[in-house]
Design an enzyme around this catalytic site. Sequence first.
Site, PDB file in Angstrom:
ATOM      1  N   CYS A 106     -11.953  18.087 -11.078  1.00  0.00           N
ATOM      2  CA  CYS A 106     -11.252  18.880 -10.369  1.00  0.00           C
ATOM      3  C   CYS A 106     -10.200  19.855 -10.962  1.00  0.00           C
ATOM      4  O   CYS A 106      -9.998  21.143 -10.403  1.00  0.00           O
ATOM      5  CB  CYS A 106     -10.658  18.104  -9.246  1.00  0.00           C
ATOM      6  SG  CYS A 106     -10.473  16.275  -9.629  1.00  0.00           S
ATOM      7  N   GLN A 154     -21.120  13.902 -13.181  1.00  0.00           N
ATOM      8  CA  GLN A 154     -21.242  13.980 -11.809  1.00  0.00           C
ATOM      9  C   GLN A 154     -21.749  15.379 -11.356  1.00  0.00           C
ATOM     10  O   GLN A 154     -21.660  16.510 -11.894  1.00  0.00           O
ATOM     11  CB  GLN A 154     -19.571  13.965 -11.388  1.00  0.00           C
ATOM     12  CG  GLN A 154     -18.881  12.954 -11.705  1.00  0.00           C
ATOM     13  CD  GLN A 154     -17.450  12.758 -11.048  1.00  0.00           C
ATOM     14  OE1 GLN A 154     -16.679  13.931 -11.333  1.00  0.00           O
ATOM     15  NE2 GLN A 154     -16.988  11.809 -10.359  1.00  0.00           N
ATOM     16  N   ARG A 162     -14.349   8.271 -19.142  1.00  0.00           N
ATOM     17  CA  ARG A 162     -13.226   7.352 -18.810  1.00  0.00           C
ATOM     18  C   ARG A 162     -13.504   6.002 -19.436  1.00  0.00           C
ATOM     19  O   ARG A 162     -14.331   5.514 -19.798  1.00  0.00           O
ATOM     20  CB  ARG A 162     -13.665   7.057 -17.158  1.00  0.00           C
ATOM     21  CG  ARG A 162     -13.615   8.157 -16.325  1.00  0.00           C
ATOM     22  CD  ARG A 162     -13.762   7.906 -14.886  1.00  0.00           C
ATOM     23  NE  ARG A 162     -13.723   8.944 -13.985  1.00  0.00           N
ATOM     24  CZ  ARG A 162     -14.249   8.921 -12.843  1.00  0.00           C
ATOM     25  NH1 ARG A 162     -14.404   7.972 -12.098  1.00  0.00           N
ATOM     26  NH2 ARG A 162     -13.913  10.095 -12.141  1.00  0.00           N
ATOM     27  N   HIS A 189     -16.656  21.376  -5.402  1.00  0.00           N
ATOM     28  CA  HIS A 189     -15.245  21.457  -4.644  1.00  0.00           C
ATOM     29  C   HIS A 189     -15.187  22.754  -3.520  1.00  0.00           C
ATOM     30  O   HIS A 189     -15.650  23.920  -4.256  1.00  0.00           O
ATOM     31  CB  HIS A 189     -13.983  21.740  -5.860  1.00  0.00           C
ATOM     32  CG  HIS A 189     -14.033  20.681  -6.996  1.00  0.00           C
ATOM     33  ND1 HIS A 189     -14.720  20.514  -7.871  1.00  0.00           N
ATOM     34  CD2 HIS A 189     -13.241  19.518  -6.497  1.00  0.00           C
ATOM     35  CE1 HIS A 189     -14.219  19.227  -8.472  1.00  0.00           C
ATOM     36  NE2 HIS A 189     -13.395  18.747  -7.852  1.00  0.00           N
ATOM     37  N   LYS A 198     -10.947   9.667   1.759  1.00  0.00           N
ATOM     38  CA  LYS A 198     -12.366  10.240   1.578  1.00  0.00           C
ATOM     39  C   LYS A 198     -13.238   9.085   2.463  1.00  0.00           C
ATOM     40  O   LYS A 198     -13.148   8.520   3.189  1.00  0.00           O
ATOM     41  CB  LYS A 198     -12.590   9.734   0.279  1.00  0.00           C
ATOM     42  CG  LYS A 198     -12.599   8.248  -0.330  1.00  0.00           C
ATOM     43  CD  LYS A 198     -13.007   8.137  -1.722  1.00  0.00           C
ATOM     44  CE  LYS A 198     -12.872   6.416  -2.197  1.00  0.00           C
ATOM     45  NZ  LYS A 198     -13.219   6.156  -3.211  1.00  0.00           N
ATOM     46  N   HIS A 227     -13.209  17.808  -2.392  1.00  0.00           N
ATOM     47  CA  HIS A 227     -13.976  17.200  -3.219  1.00  0.00           C
ATOM     48  C   HIS A 227     -15.450  16.623  -2.810  1.00  0.00           C
ATOM     49  O   HIS A 227     -14.996  15.672  -2.242  1.00  0.00           O
ATOM     50  CB  HIS A 227     -13.235  16.072  -4.208  1.00  0.00           C
ATOM     51  CG  HIS A 227     -11.805  16.727  -4.600  1.00  0.00           C
ATOM     52  ND1 HIS A 227     -11.633  16.740  -6.044  1.00  0.00           N
ATOM     53  CD2 HIS A 227     -10.812  16.860  -3.963  1.00  0.00           C
ATOM     54  CE1 HIS A 227     -10.135  17.208  -5.949  1.00  0.00           C
ATOM     55  NE2 HIS A 227      -9.861  17.089  -4.623  1.00  0.00           N
ATOM     56  N   ASP A 260     -20.777  17.194  -9.387  1.00  0.00           N
ATOM     57  CA  ASP A 260     -19.608  17.486  -8.542  1.00  0.00           C
ATOM     58  C   ASP A 260     -19.494  18.762  -8.019  1.00  0.00           C
ATOM     59  O   ASP A 260     -20.032  19.975  -8.237  1.00  0.00           O
ATOM     60  CB  ASP A 260     -18.401  17.757  -9.555  1.00  0.00           C
ATOM     61  CG  ASP A 260     -17.203  17.052  -9.271  1.00  0.00           C
ATOM     62  OD1 ASP A 260     -17.043  16.530  -7.890  1.00  0.00           O
ATOM     63  OD2 ASP A 260     -16.420  16.602 -10.076  1.00  0.00           O
TER      64      ASP A 260
END
Length: 645
Positions: free
Chosen positions: A333, A380, A362, A384, A464, A510, A382
């Site tokens: 992000c 991911q 991570r 946005h 979320k 997100h 992902d």
Amino acid sequence: MPRVKLPDGSVMELPGKATVKDLAEEIGPGLAKSALAGVVNGKAVDLAHPLSDGDEVRILTWKDPEGQEVYRHSTAHLMAQAVKRLWPQAQLTIGPPIEDGFYYDIDLAQPITPEDLPRIEAEMEKIAREDLGISREVWDRAKAAEHFRSVGESYKVELINDLPPDEQLTCYRQGEFLDLCRGPHVPSTGAIRAFKLTSVAGAYWRGDSTRQMLQRLYGTSFPDAKQLREHLRLLEEAKKRDHRKLGRELDLFSFQEEGPGFPFFHPKGLAVINEMLAYMRERYREFGYIEIKTPLILDESLWHRSGHWDNYRDNMYFTKVDEQTMAVKPMNCPGCCLWFRQGLHSYRDLPLRAAEFGQCHRHELSGALHGLFRVRTFTQDDAHIFCTPDQIEDEIVRFLEMIDAVYADFGFRDYHVELSTKPEKHIGSAEMWGRAEAALAAALERAGRPHRLNPGDGAFYGPKIDFHVKDCLKRTWQCGTVQLDFSMPERFELEYVGSDGQRHRPVMLHRAIFGSIERFFGILVENTGGDFPLWLAPEQVRVLPITDTVHGYARQVEARLRSAGLRAACDVSGETIKKKIRAAELLKIPLMLVVGAKEAETGQVAVRRHGQGDQGAVTLDEFIAEAQDEIRVRAAAPERANTES
């Protein structure tokens, strides 16, 4: 005479000093028989808990997740009592319920082996037959510490000393057994009817590798033997479908000593992942996304600004570039925020949906690593979404439509939704969180989506909605998510020009559908057992020549298949056709084409389907057209009659 409010809003008046159990009996004998505990004014309590006028009460049964926790927590106590009877010198630590079961950590010099588990189970059955009442007792802290010290339970003394000073200390007693516990529990040991101890493992006290190594006994329990047998059957099936086992057998991926927690994808595994990515890109085009790519390593200052430094740095990797501290991104992000800042956006540009297949790193403790489900690097799917406040509900509803379509194509039609609210560790004001949580709840309400509340489990930057899919083994997996964030646009000073000509802050959503692509791939391996549908299979067709004399024709067939876009291979080994078929079956290849002299002469292929056997002979053109149609509609894999025929 207390008047209590029930979940349906009705009010019931009870005689005298009524308890939760009395309420269950008043409602009906069926509920009284199945009641395990209750919830009074939002707090889980025993059936013996007294009721007061105005209480809001809910009865917990096995159908309630909280009821299952109470039942399994009580089974953990049953197991601990059995262990203490067999090994009086054993010291007990903690024994919580977990998903589908429970465990208890025990300090005992003598190793408990798998061979000991039936002996413990037998003692548990004996205690259950004794039908000992389980009662809650409030203790003075000093007296409780002295009691547990006197009976050699030093871990309990440590737990007592670490309790908040204003917390009431309670113990639960069943026969001669007394345990420090908040509860609640079932009313007696006889209420626990079917259980099984499943394994024993090691665990450090309080997860601290500098502390004592304990023995962790795992088990599960159910209200009847039939449910227990079904659960154990599914566990055995899960072992066969373990993605780590199938990853080796099907040559999909591996882990190496040189990179613990960092998966290596082999050509076959990568073929599936590439198909997943291609599929998602199709959906992105359909739902109006653009795709970006941001750097893997970014300056430390960025992570201070985003809030990750204060809330996430223990899970991050760092390096030096030109003496400057840089961080390997744990999330995508902040990089996307930097991209959005390039150029001035108009309200007419919004919503702006920016997707990224972003690789993240991570740091996970070595003991937490678990195949592809818990790794140290993952990608991911992902995205946005930058939008105006009045576009939030529309975007979330649209995302719900998208996630329905994706999960259906991958064979997941059963999933539930959870709304997760502000965690203890968070950024942003209470007012901001209130607005964000209300917006998500309103979107779910508008979409008519039932959901569970998951208090305190939101991301540190916003609440979320999480999506938990159920696989064929009835396990649930948290995959998709959509998170509402007012904070990061503020921190990065993101702006758009509104219809009034003034600059405004966008809202940032997100969202992910697969979540971690690696984890979703692992779930997919286990859900299918490696029997991928044709459109996803790493090797879709294998050509099997009966004799060496038709190798030339077999190669021609393979070339035609490849030119038609099919992932095909040809087995020109010296094995018999029976062994070639068996090898292809073991690799779970969906389609096999057996070719001999007759097929070479007529230009046909004899089709076999994995687990279904002979499908008859067709022309190669017919086969290709049918296979392409099956792939185009992304048909599910057919039922397997025999996976090793």
